[in-house]
Design an enzyme around this catalytic site. Structure first.
Site, short mmCIF file in Angstrom:
data_model
loop_
_atom_site.label_atom_id
_atom_site.label_comp_id
_atom_site.label_asym_id
_atom_site.label_seq_id
_atom_site.Cartn_x
_atom_site.Cartn_y
_atom_site.Cartn_z
CG HIS A 52 -1.80 -1.21 1.30
ND1 HIS A 52 -2.42 -1.59 2.46
CD2 HIS A 52 -2.12 -2.15 0.37
CE1 HIS A 52 -3.11 -2.71 2.23
NE2 HIS A 52 -2.93 -3.08 0.98
CG HIS A 209 -7.53 -3.24 -1.36
ND1 HIS A 209 -6.93 -2.16 -0.75
CD2 HIS A 209 -6.74 -4.30 -1.08
CE1 HIS A 209 -5.85 -2.55 -0.12
NE2 HIS A 209 -5.70 -3.86 -0.30
CG ASP A 213 -3.41 -5.31 -2.59
OD1 ASP A 213 -2.97 -4.44 -1.81
OD2 ASP A 213 -4.23 -6.18 -2.25
CG HIS A 236 0.15 -9.57 -2.59
ND1 HIS A 236 0.18 -8.23 -2.91
CD2 HIS A 236 -0.72 -9.69 -1.57
CE1 HIS A 236 -0.64 -7.58 -2.10
NE2 HIS A 236 -1.20 -8.44 -1.28
ZN ZN Z 1 -3.86 -4.72 0.03
#
Ligand code: ZN
Length: 278
Positions: A52, A209, A213, A236
């Site tokens: 973030h 969101h 990311d 991720h």
């Molecule tokens: Zn996040």
């Protein structure tokens, strides 16, 4: 956490207070972690949950900064990038006497795993799209496509918070994760309503969101990208492997030097990218 100015070509460096150890915010220093992006210097020093903050630095077009931390994790704040971006804007950023370097995508690169995929494609500017599909009536299918200009990150993504499903949070807590998780730093989704008193910040905050990311993780490439990102249910680890796949193929990318570009204005940055890309 303290952000300190740094000279050109420093890059983004993490420093642990009371230690001489430095960890460069670069994809080569990321290690496997299921829930967040973790950087390691290979000698036992790690910094967790960098994504973030990386998104805020990318959004503010910050290339050089030293980040001092007195713990192993970047503060979660409200679960979004907005507090970081606010403080960076309050402090101000300066144009440095050096050309900005971007990474231009030359051909499609993709990773696919477990029904999820992430891809980078050539493009004149920078754009991102994302799709999610959750088996939860409040989330379900959401998709978004953004072509980035000066204000896009701030207005469209920066306020989107981390989210979790209530039953999943119970399971994570039992396993020792998310101990600091609360309604102050995440959207918590119950079986039929969002538990946070204020509700959602965007109607499709969840997919935004996920995009935030990915935007933060992509900045670990070492600079802004000139290309299009496509994420489908990816996380991720997909973004991390995507950046690795890009750099593994010398024909898939090249550096592009952006001249006369100010860090003060993302509009000029984008114009510079277009000029450099055309
Ligand atoms: Zn996040």
């Amino acid at each position: 956490m303290t952000l300190r100015p740094a000279p050109p070509d420093t890059g983004i460096l993490f420093r642990r207070v009371g230690s001489t150890a430095e960890i460069r915010a670069n994809w080569v220093n990321t290690i496997d972690s299921p829930l967040c992006t973790v950087l390691s210097n290979g000698e036992g020093n790690t910094v967790g949950t960098v994504e973030h903050l990386m998104a805020a630095l990318a959004g503010a077009a910050v290339d050089n900064v030293v980040i001092e931390l007195d713990g192993r994790e970047v503060p979660i704040m409200d679960g979004s990038s907005a507090p970081f971006l606010f403080l960076i804007e309050c402090a101000g950023v300066v144009q440095q006497d050096a050309a900005r370097r971007a990474i231009k995508v030359l051909k499609e690169v993709a990773v696919t795993e477990d029904g999820a995929s992430a891809a980078l494609l050539p493009d004149h500017g920078f754009s991102m799209s994302f799709e999610i599909d959750f088996d939860n009536p409040l989330i379900r299918q959401q998709d978004i496509c953004l072509v980035f200009d000066a204000e896009t990150f701030k207005t469209e993504l920066s306020q989107a918070r981390t989210f979790g499903l209530l039953d999943e949070l119970d399971r994570l807590r039992a396993a020792g994760f998310a101990r600091g998780g609360s309604l102050d730093n995440a959207v918590v989704v119950g079986p039929d309503h969002v538990l946070n008193a204020g509700g959602l910040r965007y109607a499709d905050e969840f997919v935004r969101h996920k995009l935030l990311d990915a935007f933060g993780d992509l900045y670990l490439a070492g600079g802004p990208l000139l290309g299009a990102f496509r994420g489908v249910r990816s996380g991720h680890s997909h973004t991390r492997r995507l950046v690795a796949a890009l750099f593994a193929d010398p024909e898939a990318w090249r550096y592009t030097t952006l001249s006369r570009v100010t860090q003060r204005s993302m509009a000029e940055w984008q114009d510079g990218m277009r000029l450099a890309g055309d």
